[in-house]
Motif scaffolding. Structure first.
Motif, PDB file in Angstrom:
ATOM      1  N   UNK A 177       0.838  -1.207   0.000  1.00 37.82           N
ATOM      2  CA  UNK A 177       0.000   0.000   0.000  1.00 37.82           C
ATOM      3  C   UNK A 177       0.870   1.254   0.000  1.00 37.82           C
ATOM      4  N   UNK A 178       1.951   1.210   0.755  1.00 37.58           N
ATOM      5  CA  UNK A 178       2.876   2.358   0.774  1.00 37.58           C
ATOM      6  C   UNK A 178       3.456   2.573  -0.626  1.00 37.58           C
ATOM      7  N   UNK A 179       3.835   1.479  -1.268  1.00 39.00           N
ATOM      8  CA  UNK A 179       4.391   1.578  -2.622  1.00 39.00           C
ATOM      9  C   UNK A 179       3.369   2.063  -3.637  1.00 39.00           C
ATOM     10  N   UNK A 180       2.144   1.570  -3.502  1.00 43.74           N
ATOM     11  CA  UNK A 180       1.071   2.039  -4.390  1.00 43.74           C
ATOM     12  C   UNK A 180       0.854   3.537  -4.211  1.00 43.74           C
ATOM     13  N   UNK A 181       0.853   3.954  -2.938  1.00 44.51           N
ATOM     14  CA  UNK A 181       0.617   5.374  -2.652  1.00 44.51           C
ATOM     15  C   UNK A 181       1.755   6.236  -3.203  1.00 44.51           C
ATOM     16  N   UNK A 182       2.945   5.693  -3.171  1.00 35.47           N
ATOM     17  CA  UNK A 182       4.097   6.440  -3.700  1.00 35.47           C
ATOM     18  C   UNK A 182       4.091   6.456  -5.220  1.00 35.47           C
ATOM     19  N   UNK A 183       3.239   5.633  -5.809  1.00 34.30           N
ATOM     20  CA  UNK A 183       3.233   5.473  -7.267  1.00 34.30           C
ATOM     21  C   UNK A 183       1.948   5.996  -7.897  1.00 34.30           C
TER      22      UNK A 183
ATOM     23  N   UNK B 238      -6.713   1.805  -0.238  1.00 32.36           N
ATOM     24  CA  UNK B 238      -7.410   1.680   1.044  1.00 32.36           C
ATOM     25  C   UNK B 238      -7.191   0.239   1.487  1.00 32.36           C
ATOM     26  N   UNK B 239      -6.470   0.067   2.580  1.00 31.16           N
ATOM     27  CA  UNK B 239      -6.154  -1.282   3.058  1.00 31.16           C
ATOM     28  C   UNK B 239      -6.888  -1.539   4.365  1.00 31.16           C
ATOM     29  N   UNK B 240      -7.608  -2.642   4.413  1.00 28.99           N
ATOM     30  CA  UNK B 240      -8.261  -2.997   5.683  1.00 28.99           C
ATOM     31  C   UNK B 240      -7.456  -4.061   6.394  1.00 28.99           C
TER      32      UNK B 240
END
Lengths: 343, 343
Positions: free
Chosen positions: B74-80, B85-87
């Motif tokens: 999720x961190x990588x997706x957000x940086x990209x 949204x991760x539950x």
């Protein structure tokens, strides 16, 4: 090392061991049946998890009994077992005190932890059993227990039970590597019941059998199909003997079945139609009984052993239901070792 | 805050969260949802209902039980350029993947000098009171709020849940969106009816970092969050019958804390009681009281009081758990004691 397909014959020779396995599977199933009755009290017609004599989540082990008895048949009280959030069958097979375990599940003072733990946190140091509520949590502790035995020069070992979902946790991979590096006397037993709550194994696991993952950690990996207590007994026997002899860890994956939902109240809409019925038609306990009868066990002997096992459970539930609740103030005890009230 | 004037319906928090996610996924193709049992099952606590059917498995991903990996992803997706949204089902499970959250997500924007932000939402359930034991009942608001770089929100009702979710997804920072099991609207957990509110169908946001005065009063300020807002409202209603006028502040956001609203209310009433179902020490209640007391803040007529969960693990047995959980009666008693000591 290669992955082994367990091909051990289903003709184990130890008659008493197999009688014990049968009776213990019956005992576990009966325990769960009485849990079910008690759990649903106060939760009908409207299901509310907070109500009734047993609140909270309830993860039943129906169908997974062969895993517990096939492995624990080889274990002694000094061997450590860490189990999962679905622990009852393993606890019973490891010899956890039935009365204290039932009382714990009812939240009573006479429970294993005086009601503090509940069904996911059963601790019985008399037989070195513990379980916990988060996936893959027990693997590291099992490696530690195994190392402790090795450092003591004891022949005790440790067994970590886990679900197939836990094999995708980092803790699984780290614990296997660590166990192999330390040559710790530990057996990792995956109960593959095909589902992590709603998610099927095939949808979340990159390999068909987790047993092949053992190769990545330099330990034998054994796949046991068929939810068959005798084949599990054979595979676990080799692994336990290897561990006791200083031969290091083994990974075993057992194909088993979850006959109930993830927890009680699970609508199981994620299962294909007819799946549960098909699984119940392959219920391992009647199948095992049929095999024992076919191999010459007398029905009377099986009934006698099963009857005694059931009577123990009945007595445990009478005890648990009659037992007193703790005083609320006891909640403050045991936060730190060697202390009573901590507030 | 944009206030919608279109149709409203009464929704549970679970439905309101699901609706917010669906609307934002429809509006913004960079939004995707992932986690355990969030697809087919629609989330164990119903926060992702209908998303898989509508948006498909590319954008609604059931993950393996691999929190370390999917929180890191999720961190990588957000940086990209994505807005994941991760539950993670229970806040109790965060130990498994905390590194990605407190060392990566929370610090990415800072370490990169503002060049790489981390627009992600982490959803998780909190709270006990239904006998689920100490690994499924914690709140841990303060644990997350303590970490710079994370925003932490918790709605007390469905209207705020939708608005906060839309704000959280659009925020360029990691937002921990906590939802309380006792408010979620899942029948099997019971639900405080007041949490089910009218929710506009239209797109609207509830700002992060802004508390709400949900009941006005003059004699004492009761500050709560999530479930404890409802305990405060129940207590305020009971106190009103005895002629005591209590003001209730719903924090809505734990971090950044709306200190101005807290100070204004405390200055107005001169008395402060904070109700928190997280562990008491080093917690939200202390931060709220410090907010009022430090820097020569409001002169209170009585020493402020905390009604919080004591510093002990959450026990399973209901007789112990309910003894230590905050409730409206404890709030009423605290206010009455405060008024008697310093009328």
């Amino acid at each position: 090392m290669s992955t082994l397909e367990s091909t051990a014959p289903s003709r184990a020779t130890n008659r008493n061991q197999r009688l014990w396995m049968y009776a213990t599977m019956v005992q576990s199933r009966h325990f769960e049946a009485l849990v079910k009755v008690a759990y649903l009290e106060g939760k009908q017609p409207l299901f509310n998890m907070a109500k009734g004599p047993i609140p909270g989540e309830m993860h039943l082990s129906d169908g997974q009994e062969p895993c517990a008895v096939g492995v624990c048949a080889h274990l002694r009280p000094g061997d450590a077992v860490t189990a999962t959030h679905r622990p009852h069958h393993i606890a019973i097979a490891k010899g956890v005190d039935l009365k204290a375990m039932a009382a714990e599940i009812f939240g009573k003072k006479a429970g294993l932890s005086g009601g503090r733990g509940g069904h996911m946190h059963l601790f019985d140091p008399a037989v070195n059993f513990a379980c916990s509520g988060i996936v893959a949590q027990g693997l590291g502790p099992a490696v530690g227990s195994a190392l402790a035995a090795k450092l003591r020069d004891a022949s005790d070992i440790a067994v970590a039970f886990l679900g197939e979902g836990a094999a995708n946790q980092g803790a699984f991979h780290e614990a296997l590597n660590l166990a192999a590096v330390w040559q710790a006397p530990v057996v990792f037993v995956i109960e593959d019941n095909a589902y992590g709550i709603s998610v099927a194994k095939r949808d979340c696991t990159a390999v068909e059998s987790n047993a092949i993952r053992a190769a990545g950690y330099g330990m034998p990996g054994v796949h046991v199909p068929g939810n068959d207590a005798d084949r599990i007994l054979a595979a676990a026997g080799e692994a336990v003997a290897r561990a006791r002899a200083g031969g290091g860890p083994t990974l075993i994956e057992i194909e088993t079945t979850r006959l109930e939902g993830h927890f009680m109240g699970d609508a199981e809409g994620y299962r294909p139609a007819g799946e549960v019925e098909a699984l119940k038609a392959r219920d391992p306990i009647p199948a095992y009984r049929a095999r024992l009868l076919a191999e010459g066990f007398e029905a009377e002997a099986l009934d006698r052993a099963a009857g005694a096992a059931i009577a123990e459970v009945d007595a445990a539930f009478v005890f648990a239901r009659r037992a007193d609740y703790p005083a609320p103030e006891e909640v403050f005890e045991h936060v730190f070792a060697g202390e009573g009230a901590s507030q | 805050m944009t206030t919608a004037t279109t149709t409203t319906r009464r929704l549970t928090i679970a439905k309101a969260m699901s609706e917010a996610l669906a609307q934002e996924m429809a509006r913004d193709p960079s939004v995707l949802v992932m986690g355990e049992d969030i697809g087919k099952l629609g989330g164990v606590f119903g926060a992702t209902q209908g998303l898989l059917d509508r948006f498909g498995p590319e954008r609604v991903r059931d993950t393996p039980i691999s929190e370390t990996a999917f929180m890191g992803a999720a961190v990588g997706l957000a940086a990209s350029g994505m807005r994941p949204v991760a539950e993670l089902m229970f806040v109790d499970f965060f130990g498994v993947c905390m590194d990605a959250i407190y060392n990566l997500a929370a610090k990415q924007n800072y370490f990169s000098g503002g060049k790489v932000s981390c627009p992600m939402v982490i959803m998780t359930s909190v709270g006990g009171g239904y006998g689920d034991g100490g690994q499924h009942s914690q709140c841990l608001y303060a644990t997350f709020a303590h970490l710079p770089g994370l925003k932490v929100v918790i709605p007390s009702n469905a209207r705020d849940a939708k608005g906060l979710m839309l704000s959280a997804i659009r925020d360029d920072n990691p937002v921990v969106f906590m939802f309380h099991k006792a408010l979620q609207g899942m029948g099997w957990l019971g639900t405080v009816q007041r949490s089910i509110t009218d929710v506009p169908e239209a797109d609207y946001t509830t700002p992060i970092g802004v508390a709400a005065v949900v009941r006005e009063g003059t004699d004492v300020t009761l500050v709560g969050l999530g479930l404890t807002v409802h305990l405060a409202l129940d207590a305020a209603a009971a106190l009103a019958k005895t002629g005591v006028s209590a003001e209730v502040v719903d924090l809505r956001t734990v971090s950044p804390l709306d200190r101005a609203t807290i100070r204004a209310s405390a200055a107005k009433t001169g008395r402060l009681v904070v109700i928190d179902d997280d562990y008491m020490s080093f917690g939200v209640s202390a931060e709220v009281i410090a907010t009022v007391c430090e820097h020569g803040g409001a002169r209170l007529r009585s020493p402020p009081m905390r009604i919080a969960y004591p510093d002990i693990p959450v026990p399973f047995t209901p007789v112990m758990e309910h003894f230590v959980l905050p409730n409206a009666e404890k709030v009423v008693a605290a206010v009455q004691a405060m008024l008697e000591a310093a009328p």
